[in-house]
Scaffold this motif. Sequence first.
Motif, mmCIF file in Angstrom:
data_model
loop_
_atom_site.group_PDB
_atom_site.id
_atom_site.type_symbol
_atom_site.label_atom_id
_atom_site.label_comp_id
_atom_site.label_asym_id
_atom_site.label_seq_id
_atom_site.Cartn_x
_atom_site.Cartn_y
_atom_site.Cartn_z
ATOM 1 N N ASP A 84 37.585 6.796 -12.873
ATOM 2 C CA ASP A 84 37.182 6.411 -14.295
ATOM 3 C C ASP A 84 35.934 6.540 -14.535
ATOM 4 O OD1 ASP A 84 36.569 4.389 -12.503
ATOM 5 O OD2 ASP A 84 37.539 2.874 -13.912
ATOM 6 N N VAL A 85 34.984 6.982 -13.935
ATOM 7 C CA VAL A 85 33.501 7.218 -14.098
ATOM 8 C C VAL A 85 33.255 8.750 -13.872
ATOM 9 C CG1 VAL A 85 32.920 4.917 -13.227
ATOM 10 C CG2 VAL A 85 32.643 6.882 -11.991
ATOM 11 N N LEU A 86 32.172 9.214 -14.919
ATOM 12 C CA LEU A 86 31.705 10.751 -14.833
ATOM 13 C C LEU A 86 30.353 10.591 -14.875
ATOM 14 C CD1 LEU A 86 32.004 13.656 -15.416
ATOM 15 C CD2 LEU A 86 32.601 13.113 -17.821
ATOM 16 N N PHE A 136 20.081 13.179 -17.048
ATOM 17 C CA PHE A 136 21.636 12.728 -16.567
ATOM 18 C C PHE A 136 22.187 12.234 -17.579
ATOM 19 C CE2 PHE A 136 19.781 8.589 -16.135
ATOM 20 C CZ PHE A 136 20.609 7.730 -16.122
ATOM 21 N N ALA A 137 23.662 12.025 -17.691
ATOM 22 C CA ALA A 137 24.330 11.213 -18.469
ATOM 23 C C ALA A 137 25.433 10.499 -17.511
ATOM 24 C CB ALA A 137 25.350 12.049 -19.441
ATOM 25 N N PHE A 138 25.652 9.487 -17.974
ATOM 26 C CA PHE A 138 26.875 8.462 -17.178
ATOM 27 C C PHE A 138 27.745 8.035 -18.142
ATOM 28 C CE2 PHE A 138 28.185 4.393 -15.485
ATOM 29 C CZ PHE A 138 28.866 4.946 -14.316
ATOM 30 N N LEU A 139 28.967 8.200 -17.980
ATOM 31 C CA LEU A 139 30.122 7.776 -19.048
ATOM 32 C C LEU A 139 31.105 6.899 -18.080
ATOM 33 C CD1 LEU A 139 29.204 11.062 -19.386
ATOM 34 C CD2 LEU A 139 30.706 10.667 -21.451
ATOM 35 N N THR A 140 31.659 6.012 -18.557
ATOM 36 C CA THR A 140 33.022 5.544 -18.095
ATOM 37 C C THR A 140 34.174 5.405 -19.037
ATOM 38 O OG1 THR A 140 32.306 3.405 -19.470
ATOM 39 C CG2 THR A 140 31.468 3.173 -17.169
ATOM 40 N N LEU A 141 35.455 5.739 -18.373
ATOM 41 C CA LEU A 141 36.335 5.985 -18.973
ATOM 42 C C LEU A 141 37.461 4.795 -18.946
ATOM 43 C CD1 LEU A 141 36.852 9.576 -17.226
ATOM 44 C CD2 LEU A 141 35.684 8.949 -19.507
ATOM 45 N N ARG A 142 37.938 4.474 -20.048
ATOM 46 C CA ARG A 142 39.039 3.342 -19.906
ATOM 47 C C ARG A 142 40.181 3.570 -20.815
ATOM 48 N NH1 ARG A 142 35.035 1.179 -23.845
ATOM 49 N NH2 ARG A 142 36.199 0.703 -25.828
ATOM 50 N N ALA A 185 36.312 7.471 -23.753
ATOM 51 C CA ALA A 185 34.984 7.701 -22.856
ATOM 52 C C ALA A 185 33.916 6.937 -23.523
ATOM 53 C CB ALA A 185 34.633 9.058 -22.974
ATOM 54 N N GLN A 186 33.050 6.144 -22.824
ATOM 55 C CA GLN A 186 32.001 5.621 -23.227
ATOM 56 C C GLN A 186 30.663 6.080 -22.642
ATOM 57 O OE1 GLN A 186 31.705 2.366 -25.192
ATOM 58 N NE2 GLN A 186 29.491 2.452 -25.328
ATOM 59 N N LEU A 187 29.883 6.597 -23.527
ATOM 60 C CA LEU A 187 28.630 7.059 -22.831
ATOM 61 C C LEU A 187 27.541 6.115 -22.915
ATOM 62 C CD1 LEU A 187 26.664 9.666 -22.326
ATOM 63 C CD2 LEU A 187 26.172 9.662 -24.528
ATOM 64 N N SER A 211 29.129 16.860 -20.661
ATOM 65 C CA SER A 211 29.761 15.499 -20.920
ATOM 66 C C SER A 211 30.864 15.612 -21.662
ATOM 67 C CB SER A 211 28.683 14.585 -21.237
ATOM 68 O OG SER A 211 27.598 14.440 -20.371
ATOM 69 N N VAL A 212 30.498 16.161 -23.015
ATOM 70 C CA VAL A 212 31.793 16.191 -23.944
ATOM 71 C C VAL A 212 33.081 17.133 -23.304
ATOM 72 C CG1 VAL A 212 32.415 16.929 -26.300
ATOM 73 C CG2 VAL A 212 30.513 15.769 -25.757
ATOM 74 N N SER A 213 32.485 18.275 -22.640
ATOM 75 C CA SER A 213 33.552 19.244 -22.159
ATOM 76 C C SER A 213 34.183 18.597 -21.021
ATOM 77 C CB SER A 213 32.825 20.452 -21.562
ATOM 78 O OG SER A 213 33.656 21.090 -20.996
ATOM 79 N N GLU A 214 33.658 17.845 -20.396
ATOM 80 C CA GLU A 214 34.281 17.130 -19.074
ATOM 81 C C GLU A 214 35.334 15.928 -19.691
ATOM 82 O OE1 GLU A 214 34.514 18.249 -15.878
ATOM 83 O OE2 GLU A 214 32.887 19.825 -16.193
ATOM 84 N N ALA A 215 34.723 15.335 -20.579
ATOM 85 C CA ALA A 215 35.561 14.219 -21.002
ATOM 86 C C ALA A 215 36.741 14.668 -21.669
ATOM 87 C CB ALA A 215 34.812 13.402 -22.094
ATOM 88 N N ARG A 216 36.793 15.816 -22.417
ATOM 89 C CA ARG A 216 37.948 16.646 -23.099
ATOM 90 C C ARG A 216 38.893 16.937 -21.738
ATOM 91 N NH1 ARG A 216 34.488 19.904 -26.597
ATOM 92 N NH2 ARG A 216 34.720 18.889 -28.693
ATOM 93 N N ARG A 217 38.097 17.401 -20.720
ATOM 94 C CA ARG A 217 39.153 17.866 -19.566
ATOM 95 C C ARG A 217 39.699 16.889 -18.739
ATOM 96 N NH1 ARG A 217 35.542 21.516 -15.700
ATOM 97 N NH2 ARG A 217 35.432 22.179 -17.837
#
Length: 301
Positions: free
Chosen positions: A191-193, A211-217, A227-229, A251-257
């Motif tokens: 749940d993190v990216l 870098f970018a760090f995102l959490t997924l909930r 996704a929260q950037l 980051s957007v591409s990976e979140a969509r994936r």
Amino acid sequence: MRTRHVSTVIHRSPADVYDLASDHTKLATWASGLATAQASVDGDTLVVDSPMGRVSVRFVPRNDFGVLDHEVTLPDGAMVHNPLRVLPHPDGAEVVMTVRQLSDDDDEFEQDAATVAADLDRLKGLLEGERIPVPPSSARPAAQADIRVAGPADATSLGRMLHDFNTEFDCATPSAAEAATRFERLLEREDVLAVVAGLPRGREAGTDVGFAFLTLRPTPYWDGPLAQLEDLYVRPDLRAAGIGTGVLHRSVSEARRRGCEEILINVDSDDLGARRFYERHGFSDHDPDTGSGMRCYLRQL
């Protein structure tokens, strides 16, 4: 009537840029403000589903001058002329679209301009892939940034950059070593990216610079996560060089994936540079359904 010329430089030949931009089968992959699905052809007219509803689009005939002007007939019958050009540029090609204010609504005009900017950035991303060229400056040679998804092995680099990021803005921060330890644990989770930009050549080859760090909930509104950037950082001497755009695109591409349908970010109201950056990439501080302005509330525990 206000007019704004929105442009981006793409590190490919004008012919390559023109070929992709003029290919109606690729329109939905980058021109989200015009096409949300593949266009159908009706004679010399394209019929597309768009954010404005089902519209008809007529482009000028293919030509050797990089002209991609097109007329859009809206669902109410109104016709809008959109000048779009591919121009030679010392670093490849420059794509320029003219945005005109068609009503008295200034916010609508700004949103239209932001949508065009985001679409041109998507076109740039398609043509340049995930290697984002960095233009030369008096202080450093030309380089490229390789954009990758981070794993636990990147924890030390991420810890250093997070510490540098917070220190630059006088924010409370864990030490680089503490942050690295936490990143190592976090990046084992589903749940993190994290997305990292590194320099592939030159004296700093192998150095990570952004870098970018995102959490997924989980969310009840769709099956995938929200996704929260949390952070997006580029080393100060390499900003405004396309690296932040590359990191955000990946980051957007990976979140969509991963099934995400929405990304949230929090930006300080007085950080105008960050606000312009995200708006240029299609983010908005207004609810897309109601148009109401949004605020972030925080309480320390």
